[in-house]
Scaffold this active site. Structure first.
Site, PDB file in Angstrom:
ATOM      1  N   ARG A  10     -26.079 -42.368  56.667  1.00  0.00           N
ATOM      2  CA  ARG A  10     -25.235 -41.229  56.985  1.00  0.00           C
ATOM      3  C   ARG A  10     -24.400 -41.479  58.241  1.00  0.00           C
ATOM      4  NH1 ARG A  10     -27.871 -37.310  58.853  1.00  0.00           N
ATOM      5  NH2 ARG A  10     -26.046 -35.966  58.695  1.00  0.00           N
ATOM      6  N   ARG A  64     -31.538 -25.774  63.318  1.00  0.00           N
ATOM      7  CA  ARG A  64     -30.104 -26.009  63.493  1.00  0.00           C
ATOM      8  C   ARG A  64     -29.357 -24.789  62.956  1.00  0.00           C
ATOM      9  NH1 ARG A  64     -27.980 -31.807  61.892  1.00  0.00           N
ATOM     10  NH2 ARG A  64     -26.611 -31.367  63.625  1.00  0.00           N
ATOM     11  N   CYS A  98     -29.203 -33.664  58.989  1.00  0.00           N
ATOM     12  CA  CYS A  98     -30.528 -34.061  59.452  1.00  0.00           C
ATOM     13  C   CYS A  98     -31.435 -32.853  59.612  1.00  0.00           C
ATOM     14  CB  CYS A  98     -30.431 -34.795  60.801  1.00  0.00           C
ATOM     15  SG  CYS A  98     -29.810 -36.477  60.660  1.00  0.00           S
ATOM     16  N   ASP A 154     -28.503 -36.469  70.084  1.00  0.00           N
ATOM     17  CA  ASP A 154     -28.529 -37.543  69.092  1.00  0.00           C
ATOM     18  C   ASP A 154     -29.172 -38.823  69.622  1.00  0.00           C
ATOM     19  OD1 ASP A 154     -27.231 -35.964  67.301  1.00  0.00           O
ATOM     20  OD2 ASP A 154     -25.391 -37.132  67.213  1.00  0.00           O
ATOM     21  N   ARG A 212     -23.872 -31.242  56.948  1.00  0.00           N
ATOM     22  CA  ARG A 212     -23.678 -30.115  57.847  1.00  0.00           C
ATOM     23  C   ARG A 212     -22.200 -29.839  58.087  1.00  0.00           C
ATOM     24  NH1 ARG A 212     -26.437 -26.745  60.891  1.00  0.00           N
ATOM     25  NH2 ARG A 212     -25.550 -25.978  62.837  1.00  0.00           N
ATOM     26  N   LYS A 215     -18.241 -41.372  63.318  1.00  0.00           N
ATOM     27  CA  LYS A 215     -18.420 -40.426  62.214  1.00  0.00           C
ATOM     28  C   LYS A 215     -18.137 -38.997  62.653  1.00  0.00           C
ATOM     29  CE  LYS A 215     -22.236 -38.437  61.343  1.00  0.00           C
ATOM     30  NZ  LYS A 215     -23.564 -37.923  60.972  1.00  0.00           N
ATOM     31  N   ASN A 216     -18.693 -38.601  63.793  1.00  0.00           N
ATOM     32  CA  ASN A 216     -18.580 -37.208  64.220  1.00  0.00           C
ATOM     33  C   ASN A 216     -17.202 -36.865  64.779  1.00  0.00           C
ATOM     34  OD1 ASN A 216     -21.157 -36.643  63.377  1.00  0.00           O
ATOM     35  ND2 ASN A 216     -22.072 -36.913  65.400  1.00  0.00           N
TER      36      ASN A 216
END
Length: 427
Positions: free
Chosen positions: A408, A133, A128, A316, A104, A33-34
């Site tokens: 997510r 953050r 999240c 994470d 985000r 995903k990232n």
């Protein structure tokens, strides 16, 4: 037991687990995903169509980002796990949709807009809720390139009339902040050098994509150099890297259930430090051919873990390793040096009867005791995954609510675990 994908119906919000089932078999990873999210944004720099393969298109964050870009004029088409992107007439409006506040990675719309010399108002980003953050480094980097970025009652407003390369130093390495500067600087005038960047694998793959599209990016050892160009052609095809975070999660699942699994088409190159801690904890991990094998049959051992920028353990993963520590008899400690408040999940894990506590940036886990099934809430993405892991260890039934958080970042997690032998379904 029949399993159901948690993305399949909006009315299904709970994951139900009957614990104490060993996992055995083969699990296939989705795209990361990232890695996919910044690649989708970067692909919209291109004048020609860029094709991304192995995109986890069912993930909520990916769906939302694509929806936002399409609504704002980018031309994006989805065919199963393949996504084609080009700029189209992005941005066709100066105000980003309100749904931008749900993820985000909507922050990367600022870098894209700055590169294209446009104007954008962006609601404050979501994601999240794991403590403080900040997005100040995003704004710092874009301002150093020449963009005017202001905060107002509606969020962030960016105005760009052309960017110039600059020397930028971050006070801490941020992944998405690094990616924002890379995207923006690709169409700047002159050279940008970004110091104390986060050069983890997802960032390296973004550099690979940008270079294939026609940018000039060097990315190595916490330093990123971007030589600006006046045109990003696009017209390339790149496959998104497999989800290393998903691989670590399934490796821990095998460990805490005393199972054995195989992860095809994956190796340890992205997760060397994670593997070191898995082995310290008594989880055997080895490569054979093009696959990764994990055995959790040995007794689990305690460990002391500190998160750190890549190649260290990513923040994470600390909830995932906290779940692993529950299986080891004795005391383990986990210190998060990035997000000091990322311990909201601890109160949920306690509901299983676990002896776990947190203070400041540290969690103390006294593992080895029998866990009991409980009704818990996914406080965030990885905290929710930690609850799944604890539920698989526990005696009896576990019910996990707020599963949108888990959706997510994990594609079809209930289905994948079910095929490995977990008694898990969604209702």
């Amino acid at each position: 037991m029949m399993t159901t994908d948690i993305t399949s119906a909006k009315t299904k919000h709970e994951i139900v687990i009957q614990g104490r089932k060993k996992l055995f078999g083969e699990v296939h990873l989705s795209g990361a995903k990232n890695a996919a999210l910044p690649m989708i944004v970067a692909a919209c720099l291109g004048e020609e169509e860029t094709i991304l393969d192995n995109v986890p298109t069912s993930l909520r964050d990916v769906k939302i980002l694509i929806d936002i870009l399409q609504e704002m004029g980018a031309i994006i088409n989805i065919n199963s796990f393949t996504v084609s992107c080009r700029r189209g007439n992005f941005p066709n409006q100066s105000m980003a949709p309100s749904k931008s506040s749900e993820i985000r990675y909507s922050l990367l719309l600022l870098g894209l807009t700055a590169a294209l010399e446009e104007v954008l108002e962006l609601p404050l980003p979501g994601g999240c809720k794991i403590g403080d953050r900040k997005y100040d480094l995003h704004l710092h980097g874009l301002r150093k390139l020449g963009a005017d970025v202001q905060e107002n009652e509606r969020g962030l407003k960016l105005v760009s009339s052309g960017l110039s390369g600059n020397n930028i130093e971050f006070y801490l390495p941020t992944t998405s902040g690094t990616e924002n500067v890379m995207i923006a600087a690709s169409l700047s005038r002159g050279k940008t050098t970004l110091l104390n960047a986060n050069t983890r694998p997802e960032v390296l793959q973004l550099a690979e994509l940008l270079n294939a599209m026609g940018a000039k990016v060097e990315c190595k050892n916490r330093v990123v150099n971007v030589q600006g160009t006046d045109k990003i052609r696009g017209g390339v095809r790149v496959s998104v890297m497999p989800g290393w975070d998903e691989a670590v999660t399934y490796a821990v699942a095998a460990g805490v259930t005393n199972g054995e699994i195989c992860i095809p088409n994956f190796n340890t190159s992205y997760i060397k430090e994670d593997v070191r801690y898995l082995r310290l904890a008594g989880v055997n991990v080895f490569e054979w051919g093009s696959s990764l094998y994990v055995s959790g049959k040995e007794n689990k051992k305690t460990f002391d873990l500190f998160t750190a920028p890549y190649p260290g353990i990513n923040s994470d993963m600390q909830p995932i390793f906290a779940a692993l520590a529950l299986a080891a008899e004795g005391t383990s400690t986990i210190a998060d040096l990035r997000f000091t408040d990322r311990f909201q999940y601890v109160s949920e894990i306690k509901k299983f009867g676990a002896d776990i506590s947190s203070f400041g940036n540290t969690a103390i886990i006294n593992g080895g005791s029998t866990l009991r099934g409980a009704k818990v809430k996914a406080t965030d993405l990885r905290g929710g995954a930690a609850c799944i892991l604890a539920g698989m260890m526990a005696e009896g039934e576990t019910i996990i609510t707020n599963t949108t958080q888990i959706n997510r970042g994990y594609e079809n997690i209930s289905d994948k675990l079910g095929k490995l032998g977990a008694a898990i379904y969604v209702r």
